[in-house]
Design a protein around this motif. Structure first.
Motif, PDB file in Angstrom:
ATOM      1  N   LYS A  32       0.486  -0.894  -0.081  1.00 48.99           N
ATOM      2  CA  LYS A  32       0.320   0.035   0.174  1.00 48.99           C
ATOM      3  C   LYS A  32       1.066   0.914  -0.115  1.00 48.99           C
ATOM      4  CE  LYS A  32      -4.008  -2.222   1.472  1.00 48.99           C
ATOM      5  NZ  LYS A  32      -4.728  -2.747   3.389  1.00 48.99           N
ATOM      6  N   GLU A  71       1.857   2.047  -3.558  1.00 45.26           N
ATOM      7  CA  GLU A  71       1.119   2.061  -4.279  1.00 45.26           C
ATOM      8  C   GLU A  71       0.385   4.042  -3.979  1.00 45.26           C
ATOM      9  OE1 GLU A  71      -4.593   1.784  -4.933  1.00 45.26           O
ATOM     10  OE2 GLU A  71      -2.955   0.292  -3.312  1.00 45.26           O
ATOM     11  N   ARG A  87       1.751   6.815  -6.694  1.00 45.16           N
ATOM     12  CA  ARG A  87       0.240   7.716  -7.994  1.00 45.16           C
ATOM     13  C   ARG A  87       0.870   9.046  -8.240  1.00 45.16           C
ATOM     14  NH1 ARG A  87      -3.150   9.243  -2.968  1.00 45.16           N
ATOM     15  NH2 ARG A  87      -3.399   7.162  -3.208  1.00 45.16           N
TER      16      ARG A  87
END
Length: 520
Positions: free
Chosen positions: A504, A507, A511
């Motif tokens: 996570k 991720e 972004r």
């Protein structure tokens, strides 16, 4: 720099000025029924979770801050974005995590960290019809890398959406020790120009290295360069004698500028980013606050902070602005005691716990590095109470955009989420995940806390300050509900959770735009 408006405002700045000059009503909120509220963001420096009365302080009294907490919303799980000041300030004003800019604590002559093409909190609110001002510590750099302190100092806050600025350019422990108002050093004599260097000595002003007998406080080697007002600082400075500040005057000068900004803009919506120098080192409270705590200069600086806060409350009350003004009170990172000067902060601590029940402090990956006091106060709108919601300062940008009726673009404030209902006490469910930055990256997911491996254990400069940094070669996983002090590493028991939380983080790091489906 601002997002697309969702309520009707005249389209050009000149027309907006004419709109107000003709005596028309100020811009309305997104509901279209109420005027936009004024916003005062009080950003204290190095104030720990447990440093004020409402959060359990002992040895110091903070009646004005406690008043905000008793009559507003007191957050128990609110976080600045990083465990040091420059990264937190970058994230606050851009809605972007500081790792995206590789933001670190800046020297006093660093260029402006925020690109002028980047959307900012001030620019967004200005686009919504606010007059915007910043008063106090800046520490986000100024100029383009070739700054002449004797000429117009830009780019700076005025190029980032602020209409007015009165700055301590970096920090009190760094030169140049002068105020900058808008684009100019205040009270500078052209016949005594300023030169600043962070590489080699300049001029003949004494330093802590060469004249230690002139210092009012013993300092470490980093803080032992040019002496101003009896305090040795980081860096070297020549000239500018008429412009030099006196540290003890900070509360009166900064409050005066903040109060003037409020008074001058009482008839229109305003946003004031009031960035205190306290309780950052060097801690030199005004004489009227000396001895008002049992903890020496650090405690007395907290008393001074409380007084400054109280004066802003009184100013708003006197002008009849309180019921249309939201005050957000918080800190840029966790507490630190020994941060370059010997001022008895450790010796006089007594039973006071600057970080409350949490481990670590400023610079640390542990919870006290970013868990800070935060209060939202808005008489008649925010009900008194306590919020246990997980809330990050990274979300102030999008939340205030929601308050002002501004729709953010996909390129704007990409890490910020609109949690206005939480900020106003209308909802108790905050973030599901929150990044905490330090020398490494940590991730909160509910009460789970994952600290990414750093590559080595706490650096020497961390331990020399008496700080538990929380930097380890192995991953760390804690369950804060049962272990708020982060003493029981559960990494070996939950490898799948660590793998999922690391994914996570990756991720989030990848972004580049605001996600179509916002991550709460």
């Amino acid at each position: 720099m601002s997002g697309k408006k969702v309520f009707c405002v005249l389209p050009v700045i000149g027309a907006i000025c004419l709109f107000f000059a003709c005596g028309q009503a100020p811009p309305e909120s997104s509901s279209g029924s109420e005027p936009l509220p004024n916003i005062v963001l009080i950003y204290v420096d190095d104030l720990g979770y447990g440093d004020v009365g409402a959060y359990g302080a002992s040895g110091v009294s903070t009646p004005n801050i406690d008043f905000l907490a008793q009559n507003g919303l007191r957050f128990t799980d609110a976080h600045c974005s990083a465990a040091t000041c420059t990264p937190s300030r970058y994230a606050l004003l851009t809605g972007r995590y500081a790792f995206r800019k590789e933001a670190a604590v800046l020297p006093g002559n660093a260029p402006l960290l925020i690109d002028t093409a980047t959307s900012t909190l001030a620019g967004m609110l200005k686009g919504a019809g606010y007059t915007t001002g910043v008063v106090g510590k800046w520490h986000l750099g100024l100029g383009d890398g070739f700054l002449d302190w004797n000429q117009a100092i830009k780019p700076g806050p005025l190029e980032l959406g602020f209409d007015y600025s009165f700055l301590i350019p970096s920090t009190g422990d760094r030169v140049p020790s002068v105020y900058v108002e808008n684009h100019r050093v205040v009270n500078l004599n052209a016949d005594d120009p300023i030169t600043v260097s962070y590489r080699q000595p300049v001029g003949d002003r004494p330093t802590g290295d060469t004249h230690p007998e002139l210092r009012r406080m013993v300092a470490d080697p980093q803080h032992n360069k040019t002496i101003v007002n009896g305090i040795s600082r980081i860096g070297y400075m020549e000239g500018g004698e008429s412009a030099l500040w006196t540290d003890e005057e900070f509360p009166d000068i900064l409050n005066g500028k903040a109060g003037n900004f409020i008074a001058e803009n009482r008839d229109q919506p305003f946003f004031l980013y009031y960035s205190f120098h306290d309780i950052h080192v060097p801690r030199l409270p005004n004489p009227r606050f000396v001895g008002k705590s049992s903890m020496g200069p650090r405690g007395d600086a907290i008393v001074q902070t409380d007084w400054m806060t109280g004066q802003i409350i009184k100013k708003l009350d006197a002008l009849g602005l309180s019921e249309n003004t939201i005050i957000l009170f918080t800190s840029d990172n966790g507490p630190v005691l020994n941060d370059g000067y010997e001022d008895q902060a450790v010796e006089l601590l007594g039973d006071h716990q600057p970080a409350g029940p949490y481990r670590g402090g400023k610079y640390s990956a542990y919870e006290a590095g970013t868990r800070v006091p935060m209060i939202a106060y808005w008489p008649g709108t925010i009900k008194a109470g306590t919020s246990n919601a997980l809330f990050g300062q990274i979300d102030i940008y999008a939340s205030l955009a929601g308050l002002a009726g501004q729709q953010l673009s996909r390129e704007e404030a990409i890490d910020s989420k609109d949690h206005l209902p939480v900020l106003l006490g209308k909802a108790q469910s905050g973030r599901e995940m929150l990044v905490e930055e330090s020398l490494t990256i940590s991730l909160r997911e509910g009460n789970w806390k994952y600290i990414r491996p750093f590559g080595k254990n706490d650096p020497a400069w961390i331990t020399e300050k008496g700080i538990e940094g929380g930097f380890r070669v192995e991953p760390q996983l804690y369950q804060l509900q049962d272990d708020p002090g982060e003493t029981n590493n559960l990494a070996d028991q939950f490898p799948e959770r660590i793998q999922a939380m690391e994914a996570k983080i990756q991720e989030i790091e990848a972004r580049a735009k605001r996600p179509d489906m916002a991550m709460k």
